[in-house]
Scaffold this motif. Structure first.
Motif, PDB file in Angstrom:
ATOM      1  N   ASP A   1       0.824  -1.181  -0.336  1.00 57.40           N
ATOM      2  CA  ASP A   1      -0.115  -0.087  -0.232  1.00 57.40           C
ATOM      3  C   ASP A   1       0.995   1.215  -0.366  1.00 57.40           C
ATOM      4  N   ARG A   2       2.039   1.178   0.795  1.00 58.82           N
ATOM      5  CA  ARG A   2       3.061   1.866   0.707  1.00 58.82           C
ATOM      6  C   ARG A   2       3.175   2.563  -0.534  1.00 58.82           C
ATOM      7  N   PHE A   3       3.567   1.620  -1.022  1.00 58.39           N
ATOM      8  CA  PHE A   3       3.858   2.144  -2.790  1.00 58.39           C
ATOM      9  C   PHE A   3       2.807   1.697  -3.923  1.00 58.39           C
ATOM     10  N   GLY A   4       1.828   2.012  -3.628  1.00 60.41           N
ATOM     11  CA  GLY A   4       0.053   1.993  -4.461  1.00 60.41           C
ATOM     12  C   GLY A   4      -0.081   1.131  -4.834  1.00 60.41           C
ATOM     13  N   VAL A   5       1.135  -0.085  -4.738  1.00 60.49           N
ATOM     14  CA  VAL A   5       0.805  -1.301  -5.395  1.00 60.49           C
ATOM     15  C   VAL A   5      -0.598  -1.878  -4.530  1.00 60.49           C
ATOM     16  N   GLY A   6      -1.371  -2.949  -6.315  1.00 65.18           N
ATOM     17  CA  GLY A   6      -2.331  -4.291  -5.473  1.00 65.18           C
ATOM     18  C   GLY A   6      -2.136  -5.746  -5.336  1.00 65.18           C
ATOM     19  N   PRO A   7      -3.068  -5.865  -5.127  1.00 62.84           N
ATOM     20  CA  PRO A   7      -2.506  -7.707  -4.719  1.00 62.84           C
ATOM     21  C   PRO A   7      -2.875  -8.235  -6.150  1.00 62.84           C
ATOM     22  N   GLY A   8      -2.889  -7.691  -7.229  1.00 60.35           N
ATOM     23  CA  GLY A   8      -2.633  -7.933  -8.988  1.00 60.35           C
ATOM     24  C   GLY A   8      -1.538  -7.894  -9.791  1.00 60.35           C
ATOM     25  N   GLU A   9      -0.665  -6.859  -8.738  1.00 55.37           N
ATOM     26  CA  GLU A   9       0.498  -6.434  -8.864  1.00 55.37           C
ATOM     27  C   GLU A   9       1.734  -7.049  -8.037  1.00 55.37           C
ATOM     28  N   VAL A  10       1.278  -8.305  -7.449  1.00 51.26           N
ATOM     29  CA  VAL A  10       2.778  -8.599  -6.333  1.00 51.26           C
ATOM     30  C   VAL A  10       2.841 -10.298  -7.000  1.00 51.26           C
ATOM     31  N   VAL A  11       3.855 -10.280  -6.653  1.00 48.13           N
ATOM     32  CA  VAL A  11       4.517 -12.262  -6.922  1.00 48.13           C
ATOM     33  C   VAL A  11       5.237 -12.291  -5.800  1.00 48.13           C
ATOM     34  N   VAL A  12       4.188 -13.237  -5.068  1.00 50.64           N
ATOM     35  CA  VAL A  12       5.234 -14.083  -3.873  1.00 50.64           C
ATOM     36  C   VAL A  12       5.305 -15.621  -3.609  1.00 50.64           C
ATOM     37  N   PHE A  13       6.979 -15.274  -3.539  1.00 56.05           N
ATOM     38  CA  PHE A  13       7.168 -16.784  -2.687  1.00 56.05           C
ATOM     39  C   PHE A  13       7.044 -17.567  -1.985  1.00 56.05           C
ATOM     40  N   GLY A  14       6.931 -18.856  -1.668  1.00 58.51           N
ATOM     41  CA  GLY A  14       7.004 -19.051  -0.945  1.00 58.51           C
ATOM     42  C   GLY A  14       7.008 -21.065  -0.409  1.00 58.51           C
ATOM     43  N   ASP A  15       6.915 -21.523   0.491  1.00 55.30           N
ATOM     44  CA  ASP A  15       7.033 -23.206   1.118  1.00 55.30           C
ATOM     45  C   ASP A  15       6.692 -24.057   1.690  1.00 55.30           C
TER      46      ASP A  15
ATOM     47  N   PRO B   1       3.314 -23.546   5.504  1.00 54.10           N
ATOM     48  CA  PRO B   1       1.909 -23.063   5.423  1.00 54.10           C
ATOM     49  C   PRO B   1       1.975 -22.044   6.329  1.00 54.10           C
ATOM     50  N   ASN B   2       3.000 -21.569   6.262  1.00 49.90           N
ATOM     51  CA  ASN B   2       2.581 -20.244   7.018  1.00 49.90           C
ATOM     52  C   ASN B   2       2.716 -18.941   6.005  1.00 49.90           C
ATOM     53  N   ASP B   3       3.228 -19.153   4.466  1.00 51.51           N
ATOM     54  CA  ASP B   3       2.937 -18.828   3.539  1.00 51.51           C
ATOM     55  C   ASP B   3       1.233 -18.282   2.851  1.00 51.51           C
ATOM     56  N   ILE B   4       0.425 -19.699   3.534  1.00 50.75           N
ATOM     57  CA  ILE B   4      -0.768 -19.234   2.369  1.00 50.75           C
ATOM     58  C   ILE B   4      -1.858 -18.423   2.384  1.00 50.75           C
ATOM     59  N   ALA B   5      -1.534 -17.702   3.470  1.00 52.72           N
ATOM     60  CA  ALA B   5      -2.756 -16.627   3.978  1.00 52.72           C
ATOM     61  C   ALA B   5      -1.678 -15.387   2.764  1.00 52.72           C
ATOM     62  N   ALA B   6      -0.864 -15.258   2.630  1.00 54.43           N
ATOM     63  CA  ALA B   6      -0.094 -14.433   1.631  1.00 54.43           C
ATOM     64  C   ALA B   6      -0.251 -14.813   0.193  1.00 54.43           C
ATOM     65  N   PHE B   7      -0.301 -16.340  -0.279  1.00 54.36           N
ATOM     66  CA  PHE B   7      -0.874 -16.556  -1.394  1.00 54.36           C
ATOM     67  C   PHE B   7      -2.549 -15.796  -1.734  1.00 54.36           C
ATOM     68  N   ASP B   8      -3.510 -16.739  -0.749  1.00 52.05           N
ATOM     69  CA  ASP B   8      -4.507 -16.060  -1.376  1.00 52.05           C
ATOM     70  C   ASP B   8      -4.276 -15.155  -1.152  1.00 52.05           C
ATOM     71  N   TRP B   9      -4.066 -14.053  -0.828  1.00 55.53           N
ATOM     72  CA  TRP B   9      -4.430 -12.484  -1.192  1.00 55.53           C
ATOM     73  C   TRP B   9      -3.944 -12.248  -2.184  1.00 55.53           C
ATOM     74  N   VAL B  10      -3.016 -12.858  -2.899  1.00 53.79           N
ATOM     75  CA  VAL B  10      -1.642 -12.364  -4.431  1.00 53.79           C
ATOM     76  C   VAL B  10      -3.150 -12.955  -4.761  1.00 53.79           C
ATOM     77  N   ARG B  11      -3.193 -14.451  -5.715  1.00 52.37           N
ATOM     78  CA  ARG B  11      -4.351 -14.947  -5.762  1.00 52.37           C
ATOM     79  C   ARG B  11      -5.342 -14.586  -6.248  1.00 52.37           C
ATOM     80  N   GLU B  12      -6.346 -14.401  -5.399  1.00 48.44           N
ATOM     81  CA  GLU B  12      -7.154 -13.585  -5.701  1.00 48.44           C
ATOM     82  C   GLU B  12      -7.350 -12.488  -5.751  1.00 48.44           C
TER      83      GLU B  12
END
Length: 267
Positions: A202-216, A218-229
C-alpha cells in the motif's frame, strides 16, 4: 499472463530464497538487483524474528521486512522495528493455560521483537546461546505483550499438535506452522504475512494483482490467497508443503535450484 510483470516482489526466506546452506546464490542476488534497478521493490516476508535478520542485510541492505509472520515490520537499513502487532498478556495467559490443560507436555517461548524468552524445558533449535535469548518462567513470559507465542510438543506429530492448538486457540489468535516439527506459531488475530505484505504494498501504491510472492510452507498460505484472489502470482517452490502447492498459481524450482531467480527471469 505472458506479459504480466510485478510491481512488487515478496519472498519467504527459509526454504525459498535461502539455499539449504543458509546462503543466497549469486544468481539470485543478480536477479533481484536487476528488478531493483527497474524500480521494483523487494520485500522479505518471513516467520523469522527480527533478531534473525542481521545476516540477510548483507544481501538485502534496505527496505522493509515482514517478520514474525506479519506481526513485525522491520526497517532493514536502520535495523529498527517500525510496527509490532502483539498478543496482549490476557490472551497469552488464556492460550497457554488452555494448551497446558489439554497437553501438559506443551512448552512455550515468546518473541518480543529483538528478544526471545523460553521455558527451561523448551528446546530452542538454533540459537539457545545467542544474545537476547534467555530462560524465563511461563508467568514471566506472558506478563508482557509478545509478537509471537511459540508452542512446541516433543512427542506429538506436527499435524496432530497443530490441530489441537487450532482447536484450543479458536479465534483468540492466528495459528500457523513453518517447520517439520510440532511447533505452532501463534500471532495476534488476523495477523499474517498477507497483512504485512499488504501494508508495505500500500505504501508503494501497489495492489495484490501487481505482486508476486514466493514461499514453501503453510505460513505462506495467507499471502498466497491474498495475491491469487487479487490476480497476482503465488509461486510455490517445487518442494513446498502440499497445502501451499494447492494455493499456488505457479510452481518453480527448489531453493537449491535458485527457483526464485529462475521464475523472475522468466518474467
Amino acid at each position: 499472463m505472458s506479459d504480466w510483470r510485478p510491481r512488487l516482489i515478496a519472498s519467504d526466506m527459509d526454504g525459498t530464497l535461502l539455499r539449504s546452506d543458509d546462503t543466497v546464490s549469486d544468481a539470485t542476488v543478480a536477479e533481484l538487483q536487476r528488478w531493483a534497478d527497474d524500480g521494483v521493490p523487494f520485500v522479505l516476508a518471513t516467520g523469522r524474528p527480527p533478531r534473525w535478520m542481521r545476516r540477510i542485510r548483507e544481501v538485502v541492505r534496505s527496505g522493509t521486512a515482514v517478520c514474525c509472520n506479519g506481526a513485525v515490520l522491520l526497517d532493514l537499513g536502520r535495523f529498527e522495528i517500525l510496527t509490532e502487532e502483539a498478543l496482549p498478556p490476557a490472551v497469552l495467559a488464556e492460550i497457554t493455560a488452555g494448551l497446558r490443560a489439554e497437553q501438559p507436555g506443551t512448552w512455550f517461548a515468546v518473541e518480543y521483537g529483538l528478544e526471545l524468552r523460553h521455558e527451561p524445558v523448551y528446546r530452542p533449535r538454533w540459537d539457545a546461546d545467542a544474545p537476547g535469548v534467555a530462560e524465563a518462567s511461563l508467568e514471566e513470559m506472558i506478563a508482557a505483550p509478545a509478537a509471537k507465542l511459540l508452542a512446541r510438543h516433543e512427542d506429538l506429530g506436527r499435524d496432530e499438535f497443530l490441530a489441537l492448538v487450532e482447536r484450543v486457540v479458536g479465534d483468540l489468535a492466528t495459528v500457523t506452522n513453518s517447520s517439520t516439527d510440532a511447533l505452532a506459531e501463534i500471532s495476534a488475530p488476523g495477523v499474517t504475512k498477507a497483512t504485512g505484505i499488504a501494508r508495505i504494498a500500500d505504501r508503494f501504491g501497489v495492489g495484490p494483482g501487481e505482486v508476486v510472492v514466493f514461499g514453501d510452507m503453510p505460513n505462506d498460505i495467507a499471502a498466497f490467497d491474498w495475491v491469487r484472489e487479487g490476480g497476482g502470482r503465488a509461486v510455490a517452490m517445487a518442494h513446498a508443503h502440499p497445502d501451499l502447492l494447492a494455493a499456488a498459481t505457479d510452481v518453480t524450482g527448489t531453493n537449491d535450484d535458485d527457483g526464485v531467480a529462475a521464475f523472475l527471469a522468466s518474467l
